[in-house]
Design a protein around this motif. Sequence first.
Motif, PDB file in Angstrom:
ATOM      1  N   PRO A   1      85.455 -19.590  15.331  1.00 20.68           N
ATOM      2  CA  PRO A   1      84.453 -19.699  14.262  1.00 20.68           C
ATOM      3  C   PRO A   1      84.293 -21.161  13.816  1.00 20.68           C
ATOM      4  O   PRO A   1      85.282 -21.870  13.634  1.00 20.68           O
ATOM      5  N   ALA A   2      83.065 -21.597  13.662  1.00 18.97           N
ATOM      6  CA  ALA A   2      82.789 -22.993  13.319  1.00 18.97           C
ATOM      7  C   ALA A   2      83.402 -23.386  11.978  1.00 18.97           C
ATOM      8  O   ALA A   2      83.802 -24.533  11.787  1.00 18.97           O
ATOM      9  N   ALA A   3      83.517 -22.447  11.054  1.00 17.55           N
ATOM     10  CA  ALA A   3      84.066 -22.750   9.731  1.00 17.55           C
ATOM     11  C   ALA A   3      85.544 -23.129   9.790  1.00 17.55           C
ATOM     12  O   ALA A   3      86.026 -23.871   8.939  1.00 17.55           O
ATOM     13  N   THR A   4      86.261 -22.632  10.780  1.00 21.31           N
ATOM     14  CA  THR A   4      87.700 -22.910  10.884  1.00 21.31           C
ATOM     15  C   THR A   4      88.030 -23.938  11.954  1.00 21.31           C
ATOM     16  O   THR A   4      89.202 -24.221  12.182  1.00 21.31           O
ATOM     17  N   ALA A   5      87.012 -24.484  12.618  1.00 19.60           N
ATOM     18  CA  ALA A   5      87.247 -25.429  13.712  1.00 19.60           C
ATOM     19  C   ALA A   5      87.692 -26.789  13.178  1.00 19.60           C
ATOM     20  O   ALA A   5      87.086 -27.322  12.245  1.00 19.60           O
ATOM     21  N   PRO A   6      88.751 -27.356  13.758  1.00 15.44           N
ATOM     22  CA  PRO A   6      89.147 -28.710  13.369  1.00 15.44           C
ATOM     23  C   PRO A   6      88.147 -29.711  13.929  1.00 15.44           C
ATOM     24  O   PRO A   6      87.439 -29.403  14.902  1.00 15.44           O
ATOM     25  N   PRO A   7      88.044 -30.893  13.345  1.00  7.97           N
ATOM     26  CA  PRO A   7      87.122 -31.895  13.884  1.00  7.97           C
ATOM     27  C   PRO A   7      87.523 -32.268  15.312  1.00  7.97           C
ATOM     28  O   PRO A   7      88.686 -32.535  15.588  1.00  7.97           O
ATOM     29  N   ALA A   8      86.552 -32.229  16.199  1.00  2.84           N
ATOM     30  CA  ALA A   8      86.823 -32.577  17.598  1.00  2.84           C
ATOM     31  C   ALA A   8      86.740 -34.089  17.762  1.00  2.84           C
ATOM     32  O   ALA A   8      85.936 -34.750  17.103  1.00  2.84           O
ATOM     33  N   PRO A   9      87.578 -34.644  18.625  1.00  2.66           N
ATOM     34  CA  PRO A   9      87.524 -36.089  18.842  1.00  2.66           C
ATOM     35  C   PRO A   9      86.218 -36.491  19.520  1.00  2.66           C
ATOM     36  O   PRO A   9      85.707 -35.765  20.377  1.00  2.66           O
ATOM     37  N   ALA A  10      85.668 -37.600  19.120  1.00  2.00           N
ATOM     38  CA  ALA A  10      84.436 -38.101  19.727  1.00  2.00           C
ATOM     39  C   ALA A  10      84.733 -38.570  21.142  1.00  2.00           C
ATOM     40  O   ALA A  10      85.825 -39.054  21.431  1.00  2.00           O
ATOM     41  N   THR A  11      83.755 -38.411  21.998  1.00  2.00           N
ATOM     42  CA  THR A  11      83.917 -38.825  23.389  1.00  2.00           C
ATOM     43  C   THR A  11      82.634 -39.473  23.882  1.00  2.00           C
ATOM     44  O   THR A  11      81.558 -39.190  23.364  1.00  2.00           O
ATOM     45  N   ASN A  12      82.769 -40.335  24.852  1.00  2.00           N
ATOM     46  CA  ASN A  12      81.604 -40.995  25.430  1.00  2.00           C
ATOM     47  C   ASN A  12      81.130 -40.289  26.685  1.00  2.00           C
ATOM     48  O   ASN A  12      80.228 -40.761  27.353  1.00  2.00           O
ATOM     49  N   ALA A  13      81.740 -39.160  27.014  1.00  2.00           N
ATOM     50  CA  ALA A  13      81.365 -38.414  28.210  1.00  2.00           C
ATOM     51  C   ALA A  13      79.975 -37.804  28.051  1.00  2.00           C
ATOM     52  O   ALA A  13      79.550 -37.482  26.947  1.00  2.00           O
ATOM     53  N   GLU A  14      79.297 -37.645  29.153  1.00  5.18           N
ATOM     54  CA  GLU A  14      77.981 -37.021  29.157  1.00  5.18           C
ATOM     55  C   GLU A  14      78.125 -35.549  28.776  1.00  5.18           C
ATOM     56  O   GLU A  14      78.961 -34.840  29.323  1.00  5.18           O
ATOM     57  N   PRO A  15      77.335 -35.050  27.805  1.00  7.69           N
ATOM     58  CA  PRO A  15      77.489 -33.653  27.370  1.00  7.69           C
ATOM     59  C   PRO A  15      77.054 -32.665  28.448  1.00  7.69           C
ATOM     60  O   PRO A  15      76.095 -32.901  29.176  1.00  7.69           O
ATOM     61  N   ASP A  16      77.778 -31.560  28.544  1.00  7.45           N
ATOM     62  CA  ASP A  16      77.421 -30.466  29.449  1.00  7.45           C
ATOM     63  C   ASP A  16      76.518 -29.473  28.735  1.00  7.45           C
ATOM     64  O   ASP A  16      75.688 -28.821  29.361  1.00  7.45           O
ATOM     65  N   THR A  17      76.704 -29.335  27.430  1.00  2.00           N
ATOM     66  CA  THR A  17      75.924 -28.422  26.606  1.00  2.00           C
ATOM     67  C   THR A  17      74.946 -29.273  25.807  1.00  2.00           C
ATOM     68  O   THR A  17      75.357 -30.174  25.082  1.00  2.00           O
ATOM     69  N   LEU A  18      73.660 -28.988  25.928  1.00  2.00           N
ATOM     70  CA  LEU A  18      72.630 -29.848  25.362  1.00  2.00           C
ATOM     71  C   LEU A  18      72.069 -29.319  24.047  1.00  2.00           C
ATOM     72  O   LEU A  18      71.800 -28.121  23.912  1.00  2.00           O
ATOM     73  N   LEU A  19      71.877 -30.214  23.096  1.00  2.00           N
ATOM     74  CA  LEU A  19      71.361 -29.895  21.770  1.00  2.00           C
ATOM     75  C   LEU A  19      69.988 -29.230  21.850  1.00  2.00           C
ATOM     76  O   LEU A  19      69.103 -29.683  22.564  1.00  2.00           O
ATOM     77  N   GLY A  20      69.831 -28.128  21.121  1.00  2.00           N
ATOM     78  CA  GLY A  20      68.544 -27.450  21.029  1.00  2.00           C
ATOM     79  C   GLY A  20      68.220 -26.532  22.191  1.00  2.00           C
ATOM     80  O   GLY A  20      67.179 -25.885  22.193  1.00  2.00           O
ATOM     81  N   LYS A  21      69.094 -26.450  23.166  1.00  2.00           N
ATOM     82  CA  LYS A  21      68.850 -25.591  24.332  1.00  2.00           C
ATOM     83  C   LYS A  21      69.485 -24.225  24.121  1.00  2.00           C
ATOM     84  O   LYS A  21      70.489 -24.085  23.431  1.00  2.00           O
ATOM     85  N   ARG A  22      68.878 -23.222  24.727  1.00  2.07           N
ATOM     86  CA  ARG A  22      69.397 -21.856  24.649  1.00  2.07           C
ATOM     87  C   ARG A  22      70.080 -21.510  25.964  1.00  2.07           C
ATOM     88  O   ARG A  22      69.570 -21.833  27.032  1.00  2.07           O
ATOM     89  N   TYR A  23      71.207 -20.838  25.842  1.00  3.70           N
ATOM     90  CA  TYR A  23      71.989 -20.434  27.001  1.00  3.70           C
ATOM     91  C   TYR A  23      72.129 -18.919  26.995  1.00  3.70           C
ATOM     92  O   TYR A  23      72.354 -18.322  25.943  1.00  3.70           O
ATOM     93  N   VAL A  24      71.972 -18.291  28.170  1.00  3.62           N
ATOM     94  CA  VAL A  24      72.050 -16.840  28.290  1.00  3.62           C
ATOM     95  C   VAL A  24      73.095 -16.453  29.330  1.00  3.62           C
ATOM     96  O   VAL A  24      73.385 -17.211  30.245  1.00  3.62           O
ATOM     97  N   ASP A  25      73.654 -15.239  29.155  1.00  2.92           N
ATOM     98  CA  ASP A  25      74.613 -14.737  30.135  1.00  2.92           C
ATOM     99  C   ASP A  25      73.853 -14.125  31.312  1.00  2.92           C
ATOM    100  O   ASP A  25      72.618 -14.066  31.320  1.00  2.92           O
ATOM    101  N   ALA A  26      74.590 -13.662  32.315  1.00  2.00           N
ATOM    102  CA  ALA A  26      73.983 -13.180  33.557  1.00  2.00           C
ATOM    103  C   ALA A  26      73.043 -11.997  33.352  1.00  2.00           C
ATOM    104  O   ALA A  26      71.999 -11.914  34.003  1.00  2.00           O
ATOM    105  N   ASP A  27      73.374 -11.075  32.441  1.00  3.70           N
ATOM    106  CA  ASP A  27      72.507  -9.910  32.242  1.00  3.70           C
ATOM    107  C   ASP A  27      71.528 -10.062  31.082  1.00  3.70           C
ATOM    108  O   ASP A  27      70.788  -9.142  30.766  1.00  3.70           O
TER     109      ASP A  27
END
Length: 105
Positions: free
Chosen positions: A45-71
């Motif tokens: 849950p986002a409310a309980t997530a600790p702050p993630a360290p910043a990274t300079n790596a290229e993101p795999d998950t893109l802002l504003g995009k929708r992702y769906v499962d196989a079905d």
Amino acid sequence: MTSPAATLRPGDQLAGAQSTTKVVVVRAPADRCPEITCGATPMIPAATAPPAPATNAEPDTLLGKRYVDADGTLELLCTYAGTGELACDGVPMTLKAAKPLPASD
């Protein structure tokens, strides 16, 4: 291990445990509670997530995009880009394609 909530509901906010990725559930299956992972680590849950360290790596998950499962029963909206591939029950989620607009004459 299953997702943090007993059932996923639209509007639930999840965060990567070891990534800056954050998502909102847009559509969730009614008959099951799938395991949602980011970079092979279960999302929390986002409310309980600790702050993630910043990274300079290229993101795999893109802002504003929708992702769906196989079905197509689970849909997530990325609200904060980050590293790590989203997966549902161990199967990578795909980027949802935009619906084509009708032709106008």
